[in-house]
Design a protein around this motif. Structure first.
Motif, PDB file in Angstrom:
ATOM      1  N   VAL A   1       0.868  -1.173   0.000  1.00 31.59           N
ATOM      2  CA  VAL A   1       0.000   0.000   0.000  1.00 31.59           C
ATOM      3  C   VAL A   1       0.909   1.229   0.000  1.00 31.59           C
ATOM      4  O   VAL A   1       1.784   1.345   0.855  1.00 31.59           O
ATOM      5  CB  VAL A   1      -0.916   0.026   1.248  1.00 31.59           C
ATOM      6  CG1 VAL A   1      -1.730   1.310   1.310  1.00 31.59           C
ATOM      7  CG2 VAL A   1      -1.822  -1.196   1.268  1.00 31.59           C
TER       8      VAL A   1
ATOM      9  N   LEU B   1      -1.369   6.371   1.357  1.00 32.64           N
ATOM     10  CA  LEU B   1      -2.699   5.825   1.646  1.00 32.64           C
ATOM     11  C   LEU B   1      -2.763   5.062   2.965  1.00 32.64           C
ATOM     12  O   LEU B   1      -3.793   4.491   3.293  1.00 32.64           O
ATOM     13  CB  LEU B   1      -3.146   4.906   0.499  1.00 32.64           C
ATOM     14  CG  LEU B   1      -3.278   5.563  -0.870  1.00 32.64           C
ATOM     15  CD1 LEU B   1      -3.650   4.523  -1.920  1.00 32.64           C
ATOM     16  CD2 LEU B   1      -4.315   6.677  -0.832  1.00 32.64           C
ATOM     17  N   TRP B   2      -1.660   5.014   3.726  1.00 31.42           N
ATOM     18  CA  TRP B   2      -1.632   4.237   4.955  1.00 31.42           C
ATOM     19  C   TRP B   2      -2.727   4.624   5.937  1.00 31.42           C
ATOM     20  O   TRP B   2      -3.202   3.794   6.692  1.00 31.42           O
ATOM     21  CB  TRP B   2      -0.277   4.347   5.638  1.00 31.42           C
ATOM     22  CG  TRP B   2       0.798   3.553   4.968  1.00 31.42           C
ATOM     23  CD1 TRP B   2       0.674   2.703   3.904  1.00 31.42           C
ATOM     24  CD2 TRP B   2       2.170   3.530   5.314  1.00 31.42           C
ATOM     25  NE1 TRP B   2       1.865   2.168   3.565  1.00 31.42           N
ATOM     26  CE2 TRP B   2       2.823   2.668   4.416  1.00 31.42           C
ATOM     27  CE3 TRP B   2       2.919   4.171   6.280  1.00 31.42           C
ATOM     28  CZ2 TRP B   2       4.181   2.412   4.478  1.00 31.42           C
ATOM     29  CZ3 TRP B   2       4.279   3.910   6.331  1.00 31.42           C
ATOM     30  CH2 TRP B   2       4.891   3.034   5.442  1.00 31.42           C
TER      31      TRP B   2
ATOM     32  N   LEU C   1      -5.727   5.353   5.186  1.00 35.22           N
ATOM     33  CA  LEU C   1      -7.009   4.901   4.654  1.00 35.22           C
ATOM     34  C   LEU C   1      -7.096   3.396   4.476  1.00 35.22           C
ATOM     35  O   LEU C   1      -8.162   2.803   4.641  1.00 35.22           O
ATOM     36  CB  LEU C   1      -7.278   5.565   3.292  1.00 35.22           C
ATOM     37  CG  LEU C   1      -7.292   7.096   3.293  1.00 35.22           C
ATOM     38  CD1 LEU C   1      -7.383   7.609   1.862  1.00 35.22           C
ATOM     39  CD2 LEU C   1      -8.453   7.601   4.128  1.00 35.22           C
ATOM     40  N   ILE C   2      -5.965   2.770   4.100  1.00 34.38           N
ATOM     41  CA  ILE C   2      -5.959   1.344   3.774  1.00 34.38           C
ATOM     42  C   ILE C   2      -4.823   0.678   4.542  1.00 34.38           C
ATOM     43  O   ILE C   2      -3.666   1.075   4.400  1.00 34.38           O
ATOM     44  CB  ILE C   2      -5.744   1.121   2.266  1.00 34.38           C
ATOM     45  CG1 ILE C   2      -6.827   1.834   1.465  1.00 34.38           C
ATOM     46  CG2 ILE C   2      -5.719  -0.372   1.942  1.00 34.38           C
ATOM     47  CD1 ILE C   2      -6.539   1.875  -0.025  1.00 34.38           C
ATOM     48  N   ALA C   3      -5.137  -0.334   5.325  1.00 32.49           N
ATOM     49  CA  ALA C   3      -4.100  -1.060   6.058  1.00 32.49           C
ATOM     50  C   ALA C   3      -3.407  -2.062   5.141  1.00 32.49           C
ATOM     51  O   ALA C   3      -4.019  -2.604   4.215  1.00 32.49           O
ATOM     52  CB  ALA C   3      -4.718  -1.789   7.241  1.00 32.49           C
ATOM     53  N   SER C   4      -2.139  -2.318   5.386  1.00 33.67           N
ATOM     54  CA  SER C   4      -1.418  -3.311   4.590  1.00 33.67           C
ATOM     55  C   SER C   4      -1.574  -4.709   5.174  1.00 33.67           C
ATOM     56  O   SER C   4      -1.018  -5.664   4.658  1.00 33.67           O
ATOM     57  CB  SER C   4       0.069  -2.952   4.514  1.00 33.67           C
ATOM     58  OG  SER C   4       0.638  -3.007   5.800  1.00 33.67           O
ATOM     59  N   TYR C   5      -2.306  -4.831   6.245  1.00 32.79           N
ATOM     60  CA  TYR C   5      -2.517  -6.115   6.896  1.00 32.79           C
ATOM     61  C   TYR C   5      -3.998  -6.279   7.203  1.00 32.79           C
ATOM     62  O   TYR C   5      -4.768  -5.329   7.152  1.00 32.79           O
ATOM     63  CB  TYR C   5      -1.698  -6.205   8.191  1.00 32.79           C
ATOM     64  CG  TYR C   5      -2.036  -5.086   9.151  1.00 32.79           C
ATOM     65  CD1 TYR C   5      -3.056  -5.231  10.073  1.00 32.79           C
ATOM     66  CD2 TYR C   5      -1.365  -3.871   9.099  1.00 32.79           C
ATOM     67  CE1 TYR C   5      -3.394  -4.200  10.933  1.00 32.79           C
ATOM     68  CE2 TYR C   5      -1.686  -2.838   9.954  1.00 32.79           C
ATOM     69  CZ  TYR C   5      -2.705  -3.011  10.865  1.00 32.79           C
ATOM     70  OH  TYR C   5      -3.047  -1.991  11.701  1.00 32.79           O
TER      71      TYR C   5
ATOM     72  N   GLN D   1      -6.409  -9.529   4.067  1.00 33.61           N
ATOM     73  CA  GLN D   1      -5.614  -9.708   2.859  1.00 33.61           C
ATOM     74  C   GLN D   1      -4.205 -10.227   3.146  1.00 33.61           C
ATOM     75  O   GLN D   1      -3.425 -10.459   2.220  1.00 33.61           O
ATOM     76  CB  GLN D   1      -5.540  -8.398   2.066  1.00 33.61           C
ATOM     77  CG  GLN D   1      -4.772  -7.283   2.738  1.00 33.61           C
ATOM     78  CD  GLN D   1      -5.593  -6.432   3.684  1.00 33.61           C
ATOM     79  OE1 GLN D   1      -6.564  -6.884   4.267  1.00 33.61           O
ATOM     80  NE2 GLN D   1      -5.194  -5.190   3.855  1.00 33.61           N
TER      81      GLN D   1
ATOM     82  N   ARG E   1      -6.621 -13.843  -3.632  1.00 30.11           N
ATOM     83  CA  ARG E   1      -7.145 -12.514  -3.285  1.00 30.11           C
ATOM     84  C   ARG E   1      -8.640 -12.446  -3.568  1.00 30.11           C
ATOM     85  O   ARG E   1      -9.401 -11.884  -2.796  1.00 30.11           O
ATOM     86  CB  ARG E   1      -6.398 -11.430  -4.062  1.00 30.11           C
ATOM     87  CG  ARG E   1      -5.000 -11.174  -3.562  1.00 30.11           C
ATOM     88  CD  ARG E   1      -4.399  -9.937  -4.200  1.00 30.11           C
ATOM     89  NE  ARG E   1      -4.407  -9.967  -5.639  1.00 30.11           N
ATOM     90  CZ  ARG E   1      -3.461 -10.518  -6.394  1.00 30.11           C
ATOM     91  NH1 ARG E   1      -2.433 -11.102  -5.833  1.00 30.11           N
ATOM     92  NH2 ARG E   1      -3.537 -10.482  -7.707  1.00 30.11           N
TER      93      ARG E   1
ATOM     94  N   SER F   1     -11.328 -11.356  -0.926  1.00 27.30           N
ATOM     95  CA  SER F   1     -12.013 -10.072  -1.051  1.00 27.30           C
ATOM     96  C   SER F   1     -13.331 -10.143  -1.815  1.00 27.30           C
ATOM     97  O   SER F   1     -14.090  -9.206  -1.830  1.00 27.30           O
ATOM     98  CB  SER F   1     -11.092  -9.066  -1.765  1.00 27.30           C
ATOM     99  OG  SER F   1     -10.919  -9.454  -3.107  1.00 27.30           O
TER     100      SER F   1
ATOM    101  N   CYS G   1     -11.642  -9.385  -6.594  1.00 28.64           N
ATOM    102  CA  CYS G   1     -10.376  -9.062  -7.262  1.00 28.64           C
ATOM    103  C   CYS G   1     -10.573  -9.014  -8.769  1.00 28.64           C
ATOM    104  O   CYS G   1     -11.177  -9.895  -9.352  1.00 28.64           O
ATOM    105  CB  CYS G   1      -9.333 -10.108  -6.901  1.00 28.64           C
ATOM    106  SG  CYS G   1      -7.790  -9.909  -7.790  1.00 28.64           S
TER     107      CYS G   1
END
Length: 128
Positions: A69, A73-74, A76-80, A83, A119, A123, A126
Protein backbone atom coordinates in the motif's frame (compact mmCIF):
# COMPACT_ATOMS: atom_id res chain seq x y z
CA UNK A 1 -11.73 -19.36 3.06
CA UNK A 2 -9.47 -22.13 1.76
CA UNK A 3 -6.42 -21.23 3.88
CA UNK A 4 -5.27 -24.04 6.15
CA UNK A 5 -2.65 -24.72 8.80
CA UNK A 6 0.01 -27.28 7.94
CA UNK A 7 -2.15 -29.94 9.66
CA UNK A 8 -5.23 -29.05 7.54
CA UNK A 9 -7.19 -27.06 10.12
CA UNK A 10 -8.76 -23.76 9.01
CA UNK A 11 -6.22 -20.96 9.38
CA UNK A 12 -7.35 -18.73 12.25
CA UNK A 13 -4.13 -16.78 12.82
CA UNK A 14 -0.91 -15.87 11.03
CA UNK A 15 2.32 -15.99 12.96
CA UNK A 16 4.67 -13.34 11.58
CA UNK A 17 7.94 -11.75 12.64
CA UNK A 18 8.76 -8.17 11.72
CA UNK A 19 12.24 -8.00 10.14
CA UNK A 20 14.14 -5.96 11.01
CA UNK A 21 12.29 -5.21 14.23
CA UNK A 22 11.67 -1.61 13.17
CA UNK A 23 11.21 -2.37 9.47
CA UNK A 24 8.33 -2.90 7.09
CA UNK A 25 9.02 -6.52 6.10
CA UNK A 26 7.55 -9.63 7.68
CA UNK A 27 8.57 -13.30 7.73
CA UNK A 28 6.25 -16.28 8.17
CA UNK A 29 6.83 -18.03 11.53
CA UNK A 30 4.30 -20.89 11.08
CA UNK A 31 3.62 -22.61 7.75
CA UNK A 32 0.22 -22.51 6.12
CA UNK A 33 -1.37 -23.61 2.86
CA UNK A 34 -3.92 -22.46 0.32
CA UNK A 35 -6.27 -25.02 -1.21
CA UNK A 36 -7.50 -23.83 -4.60
CA UNK A 37 -11.28 -24.38 -4.49
CA UNK A 38 -11.49 -24.70 -8.28
CA UNK A 39 -8.57 -26.95 -9.22
CA UNK A 40 -7.94 -28.58 -5.84
CA UNK A 41 -4.21 -27.72 -5.99
CA UNK A 42 -2.53 -27.17 -2.63
CA UNK A 43 0.04 -24.35 -2.33
CA UNK A 44 2.33 -24.38 0.71
CA UNK A 45 3.79 -21.26 2.32
CA UNK A 46 6.76 -22.40 4.43
CA UNK A 47 8.38 -20.84 7.46
CA UNK A 48 10.95 -18.26 6.43
CA UNK A 49 14.44 -18.43 7.92
CA UNK A 50 14.67 -15.97 10.82
CA UNK A 51 18.47 -15.90 10.50
CA UNK A 52 18.25 -14.42 7.00
CA UNK A 53 17.84 -10.72 6.62
CA UNK A 54 14.90 -9.51 4.52
CA UNK A 55 17.25 -8.41 1.75
CA UNK A 56 18.78 -11.86 1.29
CA UNK A 57 17.84 -13.89 -1.75
CA UNK A 58 18.04 -17.60 -2.32
CA UNK A 59 15.45 -19.28 -0.16
CA UNK A 60 12.54 -16.84 -0.25
CA UNK A 61 13.54 -15.45 3.15
CA UNK A 62 13.21 -11.92 1.85
CA UNK A 63 9.87 -11.86 3.58
CA UNK A 64 6.91 -9.80 2.58
CA UNK A 65 5.69 -6.26 2.89
CA UNK A 66 2.22 -7.86 3.08
CA UNK A 67 -0.14 -5.96 0.80
CA UNK A 68 1.83 -3.18 -0.86
CA UNK A 69 0.00 0.00 0.00
CA UNK A 70 1.56 3.34 -0.96
CA UNK A 71 2.57 5.27 2.15
CA UNK A 72 0.30 8.15 1.16
CA UNK A 73 -2.70 5.82 1.65
CA UNK A 74 -1.63 4.24 4.96
CA UNK A 75 -4.23 6.26 6.88
CA UNK A 76 -7.01 4.90 4.65
CA UNK A 77 -5.96 1.34 3.77
CA UNK A 78 -4.10 -1.06 6.06
CA UNK A 79 -1.42 -3.31 4.59
CA UNK A 80 -2.52 -6.12 6.90
CA UNK A 81 -5.78 -7.79 7.81
CA UNK A 82 -7.93 -10.23 5.82
CA UNK A 83 -5.61 -9.71 2.86
CA UNK A 84 -2.47 -10.85 4.73
CA UNK A 85 -2.65 -14.58 3.92
CA UNK A 86 -3.31 -13.95 0.19
CA UNK A 87 -0.48 -11.38 0.14
CA UNK A 88 1.97 -13.84 1.76
CA UNK A 89 0.90 -16.58 -0.67
CA UNK A 90 1.39 -14.21 -3.61
CA UNK A 91 4.83 -13.13 -2.41
CA UNK A 92 5.96 -16.73 -1.85
CA UNK A 93 4.64 -17.95 -5.22
CA UNK A 94 6.32 -14.99 -6.91
CA UNK A 95 9.62 -15.93 -5.26
CA UNK A 96 9.15 -19.54 -6.41
CA UNK A 97 8.39 -18.36 -9.95
CA UNK A 98 11.51 -16.20 -9.92
CA UNK A 99 13.54 -19.19 -8.76
CA UNK A 100 14.56 -17.65 -5.43
CA UNK A 101 12.56 -20.03 -3.24
CA UNK A 102 12.51 -23.78 -2.95
CA UNK A 103 9.89 -25.74 -4.82
CA UNK A 104 11.07 -25.39 -8.40
CA UNK A 105 10.33 -22.50 -10.71
CA UNK A 106 6.80 -22.65 -12.20
CA UNK A 107 5.84 -20.02 -14.72
CA UNK A 108 5.28 -16.45 -13.51
CA UNK A 109 1.72 -16.60 -14.84
CA UNK A 110 1.01 -19.54 -12.51
CA UNK A 111 2.13 -17.48 -9.51
CA UNK A 112 0.04 -14.50 -10.61
CA UNK A 113 -3.05 -16.63 -11.21
CA UNK A 114 -2.71 -18.33 -7.82
CA UNK A 115 -2.29 -15.00 -6.05
CA UNK A 116 -5.26 -13.51 -7.86
CA UNK A 117 -7.42 -16.54 -7.05
CA UNK A 118 -6.47 -16.27 -3.37
CA UNK A 119 -7.15 -12.51 -3.29
CA UNK A 120 -10.49 -13.00 -5.04
CA UNK A 121 -11.39 -15.63 -2.44
CA UNK A 122 -10.48 -13.22 0.38
CA UNK A 123 -12.01 -10.07 -1.05
CA UNK A 124 -14.77 -11.46 -3.29
CA UNK A 125 -13.96 -8.98 -6.00
CA UNK A 126 -10.38 -9.06 -7.26
CA UNK A 127 -10.16 -7.86 -10.86
CA UNK A 128 -6.46 -8.67 -11.37
Amino acid sequence: MPFLTDDDRPLDELLLAQRPDDGHRFQVRAPFAYLDPVGGQRYEVPVQDAASSPGDAGDGAAGSDLASVPSALWGLIASYGRQSAPALLHDHRSAVAAGSATGGPPSRSAASTTGCSARRSASRGCRC
